[in-house]
Enzyme design. Structure first.
Site, PDB file in Angstrom:
ATOM      1  N   HIS A 199      40.476  42.779 -84.149  1.00 13.75           N
ATOM      2  CA  HIS A 199      40.688  43.196 -82.608  1.00 13.75           C
ATOM      3  C   HIS A 199      41.045  42.104 -81.721  1.00 13.75           C
ATOM      4  CE1 HIS A 199      38.637  46.978 -83.765  1.00 13.75           C
ATOM      5  NE2 HIS A 199      37.600  46.443 -83.917  1.00 13.75           N
ATOM      6  N   LEU A 216      56.107  47.502 -64.307  1.00 12.87           N
ATOM      7  CA  LEU A 216      55.457  48.561 -65.493  1.00 12.87           C
ATOM      8  C   LEU A 216      54.087  48.877 -65.045  1.00 12.87           C
ATOM      9  CD1 LEU A 216      55.441  49.268 -68.749  1.00 12.87           C
ATOM     10  CD2 LEU A 216      54.206  47.345 -68.923  1.00 12.87           C
ATOM     11  N   ASP A 218      46.097  51.340 -83.759  1.00 16.21           N
ATOM     12  CA  ASP A 218      45.136  51.656 -84.987  1.00 16.21           C
ATOM     13  C   ASP A 218      45.471  50.713 -86.198  1.00 16.21           C
ATOM     14  OD1 ASP A 218      43.164  52.792 -86.411  1.00 16.21           O
ATOM     15  OD2 ASP A 218      43.854  54.475 -86.756  1.00 16.21           O
TER      16      ASP A 218
HETATM   17  C1  IPE Z   1      41.645  55.873 -82.265  1.00 11.92           C
HETATM   18  O1  IPE Z   1      41.379  55.078 -83.333  1.00 11.92           O
HETATM   19  C2  IPE Z   1      41.109  55.160 -81.082  1.00 11.92           C
HETATM   20  C3  IPE Z   1      41.520  53.978 -80.801  1.00 11.92           C
HETATM   21  C4  IPE Z   1      42.546  53.444 -81.265  1.00 11.92           C
HETATM   22  C5  IPE Z   1      40.962  53.434 -79.600  1.00 11.92           C
HETATM   23  P1  IPE Z   1      40.305  55.238 -84.684  1.00 11.92           P
HETATM   24  O2  IPE Z   1      40.542  54.465 -85.649  1.00 11.92           O
HETATM   25  O3  IPE Z   1      38.722  55.241 -83.836  1.00 11.92           O
HETATM   26  O4  IPE Z   1      40.571  56.884 -84.965  1.00 11.92           O
HETATM   27  P2  IPE Z   1      39.926  57.843 -86.080  1.00 11.92           P
HETATM   28  O5  IPE Z   1      38.539  57.956 -85.609  1.00 11.92           O
HETATM   29  O6  IPE Z   1      39.901  56.942 -87.251  1.00 11.92           O
HETATM   30  O7  IPE Z   1      40.698  58.815 -86.037  1.00 11.92           O
HETATM   31  C1  IPE Z   2      41.721  50.330 -83.970  1.00  8.96           C
HETATM   32  O1  IPE Z   2      41.747  49.536 -85.049  1.00  8.96           O
HETATM   33  C2  IPE Z   2      40.937  49.711 -82.602  1.00  8.96           C
HETATM   34  C3  IPE Z   2      39.971  50.375 -82.437  1.00  8.96           C
HETATM   35  C4  IPE Z   2      39.733  51.698 -82.659  1.00  8.96           C
HETATM   36  C5  IPE Z   2      38.866  49.879 -81.210  1.00  8.96           C
HETATM   37  P1  IPE Z   2      40.328  50.187 -85.949  1.00  8.96           P
HETATM   38  O2  IPE Z   2      39.450  49.229 -85.638  1.00  8.96           O
HETATM   39  O3  IPE Z   2      40.192  51.576 -85.851  1.00  8.96           O
HETATM   40  O4  IPE Z   2      40.806  49.488 -87.498  1.00  8.96           O
HETATM   41  P2  IPE Z   2      40.835  50.549 -88.621  1.00  8.96           P
HETATM   42  O5  IPE Z   2      41.198  51.953 -88.450  1.00  8.96           O
HETATM   43  O6  IPE Z   2      39.498  50.598 -89.103  1.00  8.96           O
HETATM   44  O7  IPE Z   2      41.916  49.539 -89.721  1.00  8.96           O
HETATM   45 MG    MG Z   3      40.968  53.227 -87.053  1.00  9.11          MG
END
Ligand code: IPE
Ligand code: IPE
Ligand code: MG
Length: 251
Positions: free
Chosen positions: A43, A137, A26
């Site tokens: 990303h 792995l 995240d």
């Molecule tokens: C959780 O991340 C899912 C992934 C990392 C793929 P999110 O950023 O979408 O989570 P929430 O919704 O903020 O909890």
């Molecule tokens: C996690 O990073 C990746 C996915 C959920 C695909 P986020 O896109 O949720 O990044 P933040 O939380 O907005 O910083």
């Molecule tokens: Mg996020």
């Protein structure tokens, strides 16, 4: 016979290096925002960190690495971002699978594929069948994955396989139908990006995982950060319901 010990039915073997690490990657969006870049730049950078994490885990002898790439709730994001993430996943499969195979890595993808376009499904199937005999792995990508989805699909398949059976199902009856039946339960759960929640990730499988939360954003999660997480894991006392005294006596 199940392949692995269940943490709730017997005491699993524990080692210095986690056998299975599960990560919620995240913070990509915030990493990009801090740099005045579009979210998608975060990303893209995130994929590089995936590559690095896979390499580091291989070198450290981690057997299973599971990465949450797209949750069943992430469809709620703006359409352009969802499309970009799907394209990035396809690109990564196209570009990385040969290399993964060369490095003896077994790739698995868990999650509901019914919403994926045909080309993505094909790439996943090809990657899984190419690498399925590899003994290094096991890298699992959770895509359109949700813990509740996993439990439901497992329950459906278990009931389908046992028509008419009295409702005496036990944990071990359900486990073979979970999408991660080929892997031991995670020993270490890591969430980057500062949030302290599970966000519908492996709800059943995380029963006894050690939880590690860090403010480091996923695109900054380098080998040193991973080693810090593993060090924290190594300092934990994994009691699995027992007392500390019992553990010391057995040691
Ligand atoms: C959780 O991340 C899912 C992934 C990392 C793929 P999110 O950023 O979408 O989570 P929430 O919704 O903020 O909890
Ligand atoms: C996690 O990073 C990746 C996915 C959920 C695909 P986020 O896109 O949720 O990044 P933040 O939380 O907005 O910083
Ligand atoms: Mg996020």
């Amino acid at each position: 016979m199940p392949l692995f010990t269940s943490s709730t039915r017997s005491i699993p073997e524990t080692g210095d290096v986690p056998r299975h690490i599960a990560i919620i990657m995240d913070g990509n969006g915030r990493w990009a925002k801090k740099r005045f870049l579009p979210r998608i730049a975060g990303h893209k950078r995130g994929v590089e960190i995936v590559r690095n994490t896979v390499k580091a885990c291989t070198e450290m002898g981690v057997g299973y690495l599971t990465l949450f790439a797209f949750s069943s709730e992430n469809w709620r994001r703006p359409a352009e971002e969802v499309t970009f993430l799907m394209q990035l996943f396809m690109l990564a499969l196209e570009q990385e699978v040969a290399k993964l195979h060369k490095n003896n890595i077994r790739l698995k993808v868990i999650g509901d594929r019914s919403r994926f376009e045909a080309k993505l499904v094909e790439l996943i199937e090809h990657a899984e069948s190419l690498t399925h005999g590899n003994s290094g792995l096991t890298l699992t990508i959770a895509a359109n994955y949700g813990g509740r989805w996993d439990l439901l699909q497992a329950a459906h398949r278990m009931l389908e396989a046992n028509p008419g059976r009295a409702l005496t199902f036990k944990e071990e009856d359900l486990e073979p139908y979970l999408s991660t039946c080929y892997a031991p339960e995670p020993d270490l759960f890591i969430r980057t990006g500062g949030e302290q929640r599970v966000s519908n990730f492996m709800l059943w499988q995380l029963a006894y995982a050690e939880l590690y939360f860090t403010d480091t954003l996923w695109p900054d999660f380098n080998t040193m950060a991973l080693k810090r997480a593993i060090k924290s894991f190594q300092e934990r006392e994994r009691r699995f319901g027992r007392t500390s005294e019992q553990l010391k006596k057995n040691a």
